[in-house]
Motif scaffolding. Structure first.
Motif, PDB file in Angstrom:
ATOM      1  N   LEU A 154       0.878  -1.105   0.018  1.00  0.00           N
ATOM      2  CA  LEU A 154       0.051   0.028  -0.084  1.00  0.00           C
ATOM      3  C   LEU A 154       0.720   1.475  -0.109  1.00  0.00           C
ATOM      4  O   LEU A 154       0.454   2.102  -0.666  1.00  0.00           O
ATOM      5  CB  LEU A 154      -0.717   0.110   1.108  1.00  0.00           C
ATOM      6  CG  LEU A 154      -2.002  -1.039   1.235  1.00  0.00           C
ATOM      7  CD1 LEU A 154      -2.794  -1.116   2.567  1.00  0.00           C
ATOM      8  CD2 LEU A 154      -2.984  -1.104  -0.074  1.00  0.00           C
ATOM      9  N   LEU A 155       1.742   1.153   0.632  1.00  0.00           N
ATOM     10  CA  LEU A 155       2.864   2.278   0.790  1.00  0.00           C
ATOM     11  C   LEU A 155       3.528   2.548  -0.523  1.00  0.00           C
ATOM     12  O   LEU A 155       3.399   3.676  -1.154  1.00  0.00           O
ATOM     13  CB  LEU A 155       4.055   1.906   1.657  1.00  0.00           C
ATOM     14  CG  LEU A 155       5.128   2.941   1.715  1.00  0.00           C
ATOM     15  CD1 LEU A 155       4.493   4.051   2.983  1.00  0.00           C
ATOM     16  CD2 LEU A 155       6.495   2.331   2.318  1.00  0.00           C
ATOM     17  N   ILE A 156       3.821   1.604  -1.184  1.00  0.00           N
ATOM     18  CA  ILE A 156       4.211   1.691  -2.670  1.00  0.00           C
ATOM     19  C   ILE A 156       3.300   2.256  -3.718  1.00  0.00           C
ATOM     20  O   ILE A 156       3.467   3.130  -4.408  1.00  0.00           O
ATOM     21  CB  ILE A 156       4.727   0.354  -3.248  1.00  0.00           C
ATOM     22  CG1 ILE A 156       6.076  -0.007  -2.470  1.00  0.00           C
ATOM     23  CG2 ILE A 156       5.179   0.420  -4.853  1.00  0.00           C
ATOM     24  CD1 ILE A 156       6.661  -1.341  -2.564  1.00  0.00           C
ATOM     25  N   PHE A 157       1.955   1.901  -3.567  1.00  0.00           N
ATOM     26  CA  PHE A 157       0.914   2.272  -4.436  1.00  0.00           C
ATOM     27  C   PHE A 157       0.615   3.800  -3.893  1.00  0.00           C
ATOM     28  O   PHE A 157       0.210   4.865  -4.991  1.00  0.00           O
ATOM     29  CB  PHE A 157      -0.511   1.485  -4.326  1.00  0.00           C
ATOM     30  CG  PHE A 157      -0.304   0.015  -4.706  1.00  0.00           C
ATOM     31  CD1 PHE A 157       0.688  -0.307  -5.709  1.00  0.00           C
ATOM     32  CD2 PHE A 157      -1.090  -1.070  -4.049  1.00  0.00           C
ATOM     33  CE1 PHE A 157       0.645  -1.380  -6.195  1.00  0.00           C
ATOM     34  CE2 PHE A 157      -0.925  -2.123  -4.555  1.00  0.00           C
ATOM     35  CZ  PHE A 157      -0.066  -2.636  -5.496  1.00  0.00           C
ATOM     36  N   THR A 158       0.615   4.005  -2.782  1.00  0.00           N
ATOM     37  CA  THR A 158       0.437   5.558  -2.493  1.00  0.00           C
ATOM     38  C   THR A 158       1.545   6.458  -2.903  1.00  0.00           C
ATOM     39  O   THR A 158       1.196   7.576  -3.354  1.00  0.00           O
ATOM     40  CB  THR A 158       0.208   5.565  -0.842  1.00  0.00           C
ATOM     41  OG1 THR A 158      -0.880   4.703  -0.523  1.00  0.00           O
ATOM     42  CG2 THR A 158      -0.396   6.909  -0.399  1.00  0.00           C
ATOM     43  N   LEU A 159       2.783   5.863  -2.805  1.00  0.00           N
ATOM     44  CA  LEU A 159       3.716   6.788  -3.078  1.00  0.00           C
ATOM     45  C   LEU A 159       3.791   6.967  -4.815  1.00  0.00           C
ATOM     46  O   LEU A 159       3.964   8.196  -5.178  1.00  0.00           O
ATOM     47  CB  LEU A 159       5.153   5.974  -2.956  1.00  0.00           C
ATOM     48  CG  LEU A 159       6.413   6.659  -3.265  1.00  0.00           C
ATOM     49  CD1 LEU A 159       6.589   7.825  -2.651  1.00  0.00           C
ATOM     50  CD2 LEU A 159       7.623   5.895  -2.959  1.00  0.00           C
ATOM     51  N   ALA A 160       3.271   5.869  -5.427  1.00  0.00           N
ATOM     52  CA  ALA A 160       2.989   6.127  -7.080  1.00  0.00           C
ATOM     53  C   ALA A 160       2.028   7.038  -7.207  1.00  0.00           C
ATOM     54  O   ALA A 160       1.987   7.997  -8.186  1.00  0.00           O
ATOM     55  CB  ALA A 160       2.786   4.839  -7.768  1.00  0.00           C
ATOM     56  N   GLN A 161       0.802   7.103  -6.422  1.00  0.00           N
ATOM     57  CA  GLN A 161      -0.149   7.857  -6.685  1.00  0.00           C
ATOM     58  C   GLN A 161       0.299   9.514  -6.305  1.00  0.00           C
ATOM     59  O   GLN A 161      -0.111  10.311  -7.066  1.00  0.00           O
ATOM     60  CB  GLN A 161      -1.161   7.453  -5.662  1.00  0.00           C
ATOM     61  CG  GLN A 161      -2.437   8.532  -5.389  1.00  0.00           C
ATOM     62  CD  GLN A 161      -3.133   9.004  -6.793  1.00  0.00           C
ATOM     63  OE1 GLN A 161      -3.170   8.138  -7.627  1.00  0.00           O
ATOM     64  NE2 GLN A 161      -3.789  10.161  -7.124  1.00  0.00           N
ATOM     65  N   THR A 162       1.209   9.691  -5.308  1.00  0.00           N
ATOM     66  CA  THR A 162       1.665  11.075  -4.962  1.00  0.00           C
ATOM     67  C   THR A 162       2.565  11.573  -6.322  1.00  0.00           C
ATOM     68  O   THR A 162       2.256  12.721  -6.420  1.00  0.00           O
ATOM     69  CB  THR A 162       2.684  10.891  -3.689  1.00  0.00           C
ATOM     70  OG1 THR A 162       2.142  10.138  -2.593  1.00  0.00           O
ATOM     71  CG2 THR A 162       3.032  12.098  -3.214  1.00  0.00           C
ATOM     72  N   VAL A 163       3.278  10.863  -6.639  1.00  0.00           N
ATOM     73  CA  VAL A 163       4.036  11.077  -7.891  1.00  0.00           C
ATOM     74  C   VAL A 163       3.120  11.516  -9.265  1.00  0.00           C
ATOM     75  O   VAL A 163       3.264  12.524  -9.797  1.00  0.00           O
ATOM     76  CB  VAL A 163       5.028   9.802  -8.489  1.00  0.00           C
ATOM     77  CG1 VAL A 163       5.786  10.401  -9.805  1.00  0.00           C
ATOM     78  CG2 VAL A 163       6.151   9.787  -7.562  1.00  0.00           C
ATOM     79  N   ILE A 164       1.888  10.516  -9.442  1.00  0.00           N
ATOM     80  CA  ILE A 164       1.432  10.709 -10.305  1.00  0.00           C
ATOM     81  C   ILE A 164       0.388  12.210 -10.221  1.00  0.00           C
ATOM     82  O   ILE A 164       0.266  13.186 -11.236  1.00  0.00           O
ATOM     83  CB  ILE A 164       0.148   9.651 -10.665  1.00  0.00           C
ATOM     84  CG1 ILE A 164       1.096   8.636 -11.371  1.00  0.00           C
ATOM     85  CG2 ILE A 164      -0.716  10.099 -11.727  1.00  0.00           C
ATOM     86  CD1 ILE A 164       0.419   7.314 -11.245  1.00  0.00           C
ATOM     87  N   SER A 165      -0.046  12.328  -8.909  1.00  0.00           N
ATOM     88  CA  SER A 165      -0.771  13.615  -8.937  1.00  0.00           C
ATOM     89  C   SER A 165       0.094  14.979  -8.741  1.00  0.00           C
ATOM     90  O   SER A 165      -0.402  15.979  -9.337  1.00  0.00           O
ATOM     91  CB  SER A 165      -1.375  13.484  -7.422  1.00  0.00           C
ATOM     92  OG  SER A 165      -2.425  12.378  -7.146  1.00  0.00           O
TER      93      SER A 165
END
Length: 202
Positions: A154-165
């Protein structure tokens, strides 16, 4: 609005220069936004949101830690889905209003992603792995290991989301600054010339 009067007293309303300029700038805005591909980024955000929510289901069978009690995967997942849906809408209906809404939602998504990352790091720091004693591992050890593995995903997915946003925010902010001056132009004259013939007074 430009008006031309001929010798026979016919009045012709010509194209408004501001209306033409506004239309050209709106088309340029649409082309610029589509170059940034908000649809692809939006689909990525929706997929990440669904993955975060579905991957968090095993956490409910383990010990309730900060991540579970605060419902972090659920509100972050919903935020990702909403941000992605707005980005997809922006690709189809490209106006300054939609751009502003998408920019605002992306900024909120970025902020909530950063907060979620902090919560994940704090939670994983407070709940370390349980070490097996003398080669015998109990059920609590495996539950803790599962919980930490899911939280790492979940941490990795959230990190990817932070970058995309953050990338989407930068792209939209640049486009908003470029085209902001044209959003205040009101509607001008009709795009095609109109000829008005004076009434026959004879």
């Amino acid at each position: 609005m430009a008006v031309a009067v001929s010798r026979d007293l016919t009045v012709q309303v010509l194209e408004d220069v501001n209306a033409v300029k506004l239309t050209d700038r709106q088309q340029a805005l649409r082309a610029a936004i589509q170059r940034g591909e908000p649809k692809c980024l939006g689909v990525s955000q929706v997929m990440l949101g669904l993955m975060v929510m579905s991957y968090s289901i095993p956490l409910h069978v383990t010990d309730a830690t900060e991540v579970v009690t605060l419902g972090v995967p659920w509100w972050t997942g919903l935020t990702f889905i909403v941000a992605g849906a707005v980005a997809i809408v922006l690709d189809k209906h490209c106006t300054m209003k939609t751009l502003r809404v998408c920019l605002l939602v992306s900024m909120v998504s970025t902020l909530l992603s950063v907060i979620a990352l902090i919560i994940y790091f704090v939670d994983m720091d407070r709940n370390p792995d349980i070490v097996c004693t003398y080669g015998s591992c109990n059920q609590h050890h495996y539950a803790q290991k599962l919980s930490r593995g899911v939280k790492a995903s979940l941490l990795i997915f959230t990190l990817a989301q932070t970058v995309i946003s953050a990338i989407l925010c930068c792209l939209l902010f640049k486009q908003r600054r470029s085209f902001e001056q044209y959003s205040t132009l009101s509607q001008g004259a009709p795009p095609t010339p109109i000829t008005i013939t004076p009434p026959d007074l004879n």
